[in-house]
Design a protein around this motif. Structure first.
Motif, PDB file in Angstrom:
ATOM      1  N   PHE A 287     -23.625  -3.217  -0.850  1.00 40.13           N
ATOM      2  CA  PHE A 287     -23.908  -3.229   0.072  1.00 40.13           C
ATOM      3  C   PHE A 287     -23.105  -2.352   1.764  1.00 40.13           C
ATOM      4  N   SER A 288     -23.386  -2.621   2.122  1.00 34.47           N
ATOM      5  CA  SER A 288     -22.929  -1.117   3.757  1.00 34.47           C
ATOM      6  C   SER A 288     -21.476  -1.751   3.293  1.00 34.47           C
ATOM      7  N   ASN A 289     -20.371  -0.527   3.915  1.00 31.31           N
ATOM      8  CA  ASN A 289     -18.982  -0.876   3.808  1.00 31.31           C
ATOM      9  C   ASN A 289     -18.738  -0.840   4.957  1.00 31.31           C
ATOM     10  N   VAL A 290     -19.492  -0.781   5.985  1.00 32.86           N
ATOM     11  CA  VAL A 290     -18.933  -0.224   6.835  1.00 32.86           C
ATOM     12  C   VAL A 290     -18.221  -1.138   7.882  1.00 32.86           C
ATOM     13  N   ILE A 291     -18.696  -2.622   7.925  1.00 32.30           N
ATOM     14  CA  ILE A 291     -17.805  -3.795   8.162  1.00 32.30           C
ATOM     15  C   ILE A 291     -16.337  -3.839   8.254  1.00 32.30           C
ATOM     16  N   PRO A 292     -16.050  -4.115   6.574  1.00 32.79           N
ATOM     17  CA  PRO A 292     -15.083  -3.861   5.302  1.00 32.79           C
ATOM     18  C   PRO A 292     -14.244  -2.916   6.049  1.00 32.79           C
ATOM     19  N   ALA A 293     -14.859  -1.529   5.632  1.00 32.71           N
ATOM     20  CA  ALA A 293     -13.723  -0.613   6.925  1.00 32.71           C
ATOM     21  C   ALA A 293     -13.019  -0.604   7.650  1.00 32.71           C
ATOM     22  N   GLY A 294     -13.834  -1.308   8.657  1.00 33.46           N
ATOM     23  CA  GLY A 294     -13.160  -1.777  10.126  1.00 33.46           C
ATOM     24  C   GLY A 294     -12.169  -2.172   9.653  1.00 33.46           C
ATOM     25  N   LEU A 295     -12.363  -3.782   9.056  1.00 35.09           N
ATOM     26  CA  LEU A 295     -11.273  -4.735   8.294  1.00 35.09           C
ATOM     27  C   LEU A 295     -10.188  -4.188   8.095  1.00 35.09           C
ATOM     28  N   VAL A 296     -10.148  -3.688   7.100  1.00 37.39           N
ATOM     29  CA  VAL A 296      -9.543  -2.527   6.394  1.00 37.39           C
ATOM     30  C   VAL A 296      -8.575  -1.834   7.609  1.00 37.39           C
ATOM     31  N   GLY A 297      -9.150  -0.957   8.380  1.00 34.74           N
ATOM     32  CA  GLY A 297      -8.137  -0.182   9.563  1.00 34.74           C
ATOM     33  C   GLY A 297      -7.375  -1.271  10.411  1.00 34.74           C
ATOM     34  N   VAL A 298      -8.066  -2.226  10.426  1.00 33.70           N
ATOM     35  CA  VAL A 298      -6.925  -3.508  11.633  1.00 33.70           C
ATOM     36  C   VAL A 298      -6.857  -4.039  10.375  1.00 33.70           C
ATOM     37  N   ASN A 299      -6.709  -4.435   9.768  1.00 34.30           N
ATOM     38  CA  ASN A 299      -5.547  -4.960   8.621  1.00 34.30           C
ATOM     39  C   ASN A 299      -3.525  -3.598   8.189  1.00 34.30           C
ATOM     40  N   LEU A 300      -4.492  -2.812   8.297  1.00 31.01           N
ATOM     41  CA  LEU A 300      -3.568  -1.468   7.943  1.00 31.01           C
ATOM     42  C   LEU A 300      -2.642  -0.770   9.790  1.00 31.01           C
ATOM     43  N   VAL A 301      -3.605  -0.769  10.433  1.00 29.41           N
ATOM     44  CA  VAL A 301      -2.604  -0.949  11.829  1.00 29.41           C
ATOM     45  C   VAL A 301      -1.517  -2.400  12.010  1.00 29.41           C
ATOM     46  N   LEU A 302      -2.351  -3.174  12.197  1.00 31.84           N
ATOM     47  CA  LEU A 302      -1.070  -4.312  12.557  1.00 31.84           C
ATOM     48  C   LEU A 302      -0.113  -4.866  12.000  1.00 31.84           C
ATOM     49  N   ALA A 303      -0.634  -4.856  10.216  1.00 33.69           N
ATOM     50  CA  ALA A 303       0.547  -4.947   9.161  1.00 33.69           C
ATOM     51  C   ALA A 303       1.985  -3.959   8.970  1.00 33.69           C
ATOM     52  N   ALA A 304       1.154  -2.653   9.267  1.00 33.49           N
ATOM     53  CA  ALA A 304       2.353  -1.675   9.924  1.00 33.49           C
ATOM     54  C   ALA A 304       2.831  -1.357  11.067  1.00 33.49           C
ATOM     55  N   ASP A 305       2.514  -1.814  11.875  1.00 36.90           N
ATOM     56  CA  ASP A 305       3.185  -1.797  13.330  1.00 36.90           C
ATOM     57  C   ASP A 305       4.517  -3.373  13.008  1.00 36.90           C
ATOM     58  N   LEU A 306       3.869  -4.572  12.027  1.00 39.47           N
ATOM     59  CA  LEU A 306       4.419  -5.574  12.424  1.00 39.47           C
ATOM     60  C   LEU A 306       6.210  -4.858  10.689  1.00 39.47           C
ATOM     61  N   ILE A 307       5.699  -4.220   9.760  1.00 38.26           N
ATOM     62  CA  ILE A 307       6.449  -3.650   8.891  1.00 38.26           C
ATOM     63  C   ILE A 307       7.641  -2.452  10.006  1.00 38.26           C
ATOM     64  N   GLY A 308       6.904  -2.008  10.919  1.00 36.86           N
ATOM     65  CA  GLY A 308       7.998  -0.819  11.690  1.00 36.86           C
ATOM     66  C   GLY A 308       8.447  -1.599  12.621  1.00 36.86           C
ATOM     67  N   GLN A 309       8.273  -2.721  13.385  1.00 37.42           N
ATOM     68  CA  GLN A 309       8.856  -3.675  13.887  1.00 37.42           C
ATOM     69  C   GLN A 309      10.536  -3.828  13.321  1.00 37.42           C
ATOM     70  N   PHE A 310       9.834  -4.380  11.931  1.00 35.39           N
ATOM     71  CA  PHE A 310      10.674  -6.078  11.560  1.00 35.39           C
ATOM     72  C   PHE A 310      11.283  -5.859  10.142  1.00 35.39           C
ATOM     73  N   ALA A 311      10.969  -4.808   9.959  1.00 35.79           N
ATOM     74  CA  ALA A 311      11.434  -4.698   8.199  1.00 35.79           C
ATOM     75  C   ALA A 311      12.897  -3.358   8.010  1.00 35.79           C
ATOM     76  N   PHE A 312      12.316  -2.594   8.923  1.00 41.11           N
ATOM     77  CA  PHE A 312      14.232  -1.677   8.971  1.00 41.11           C
ATOM     78  C   PHE A 312      15.221  -1.928  10.078  1.00 41.11           C
ATOM     79  N   ALA A 313      16.190  -1.710   9.736  1.00 40.89           N
ATOM     80  CA  ALA A 313      17.445  -2.054  11.331  1.00 40.89           C
ATOM     81  C   ALA A 313      16.787  -0.481  12.499  1.00 40.89           C
ATOM     82  N   VAL A 314      16.209  -0.326  12.033  1.00 42.66           N
ATOM     83  CA  VAL A 314      15.680   1.320  13.193  1.00 42.66           C
ATOM     84  C   VAL A 314      13.587   0.739  13.076  1.00 42.66           C
ATOM     85  N   ARG A 315      13.846   0.308  14.238  1.00 42.90           N
ATOM     86  CA  ARG A 315      12.401   0.245  15.271  1.00 42.90           C
ATOM     87  C   ARG A 315      11.485   1.434  14.560  1.00 42.90           C
TER      88      ARG A 315
END
Length: 343
Positions: A287-315
């Motif tokens: 089946f087409s993976n267009v929608i799953p790829a878009g959702l993976v992109g959303v999760n990567l960006v949002l998760a990476a932004d949260l990690i960048g903000q709160f996982a380290f001493a420096v943002r």
């Protein structure tokens, strides 16, 4: 006719459909949870009830400003940009039948970046002009790559090689602009180049949102034809696909989304590169993976932004985190392609 093989085929298709629905649903749920985390988390942790009241328009001291002015635009920028990066990357990789054929590698985002840096450090224009210039430059870069790679027949390898060459040239232009620019202009340019959701504002998001809402359905509707293009030019034509028109619609839609997303958030590294392979590994084929790829992109960006903000001493900007995730995968992919002799 023996009905046994047909029953196996039907059962296999149903199994793949269930897997597609399950994985896509889980990706959507994860995206919603990350969106909620973007709204709740910050320097101050507000109760869910207060966040909902602020989103409803009720004036609450401190909460309304933090949620509506800072966190909500940041979350929406990551949501739409991540979806655009994911879909566009998967489209290019599938259509050109090469995991390296994504907008980051073949120079599309470099064109947008060069125009944005020029506007920031030389012309000192407003953010709206920077966004407009980066969109126009991204589209112009695609046209230039196509014209330079055009031959008697369409060639994936030629397009990728030309794109890599254009990217190297544009990266050199960016480096030169940073070297000759005034010292006070460099931080703004570097923040934009790293890919960041910082400073996202509601008034700047409508062009990105409208572009994604208009063009993403076009790519989704062409998902089956996109999968047929992966079989090759002759096979897709034999199966009734108008390859030229389909490829043109997919390229225009994907480039429009990637250019607008880059204009809004900067070139967030490796999201378009990682989203497609991750989606295909999770969902499988059939089946087409267009929608799953878009959702993976959303999760990567949002998760990476949260990690960048709160996982380290420096943002850190979101692009720094996605770069740390994507670089090892790129090295692994290059080694694997070299072992298989795909170069």
């Amino acid at each position: 006719m023996n009905p046994q093989p047909i029953a196996h085929i039907v059962a296999g298709r149903r199994k793949r459909r269930r897997r597609w629905v399950l994985v896509t649903g889980l990706l959507a749920v994860l995206a919603v949870l990350l969106c909620c985390a973007m709204l709740l988390l910050g320097s101050t942790l507000y109760p869910v009830r207060d966040v909902l009241r602020a989103l409803a328009g009720e004036p609450l001291k401190g909460v309304s400003f933090a949620v509506n002015t800072i966190r909500l635009p940041r979350m929406l920028a990551g949501l739409f940009a991540g979806f655009a990066f994911g879909i566009a990357g998967y489209t290019f990789q599938t259509m050109l039948r090469n995991p390296l054929a994504n907008p980051n590698v073949i120079g599309i985002t470099s064109g947008s970046s060069a125009a944005a840096v020029f506007c920031l450090v030389v012309l000192h224009t407003s953010r709206a002009v920077v966004s407009l210039a980066s969109v126009i430059a991204g589209l112009a870069t695609v046209l230039l790559i196509y014209l330079l790679s055009r031959g008697k027949a369409f060639s994936v390898g030629r397009l990728i090689l030309v794109g890599i060459g254009i990217q190297a040239m544009l990266d050199a232009v960016i480096s030169y602009l940073l070297l000759v620019s005034a010292q006070q202009d460099i931080p703004a340019a570097l923040r934009w180049l790293s890919g960041s959701l910082n400073g996202s504002q509601m008034r700047e998001l409508p062009p990105l949102a409208i572009t994604v809402l208009v063009l993403a359905p076009v790519v989704i509707a062409l998902g089956k034809r996109l999968d047929l293009l992966e079989l090759g030019e002759q096979a897709a034509s034999t199966l009734g696909v108008n390859t030229d028109k389909t490829r043109l619609a997919l390229i225009v839609s994907s480039v429009g989304m990637i250019a607008m997303a880059t204009a809004a958030t900067g070139p967030i590294a490796f999201v378009s590169f990682l989203a497609g392979p991750i989606a295909k590994r999770l969902v499988g084929v059939g089946f087409s993976n267009v929608i799953p790829a878009g959702l993976v992109g959303v999760n990567l960006v949002l998760a990476a932004d949260l990690i960048g903000q709160f996982a380290f001493a420096v943002r850190y900007p979101v692009g720094v985190v996605t770069g740390l995730l994507g670089a090892p995968y790129l090295i692994y992919l290059l080694i694997r392609m070299n072992q298989k002799g795909e170069w």
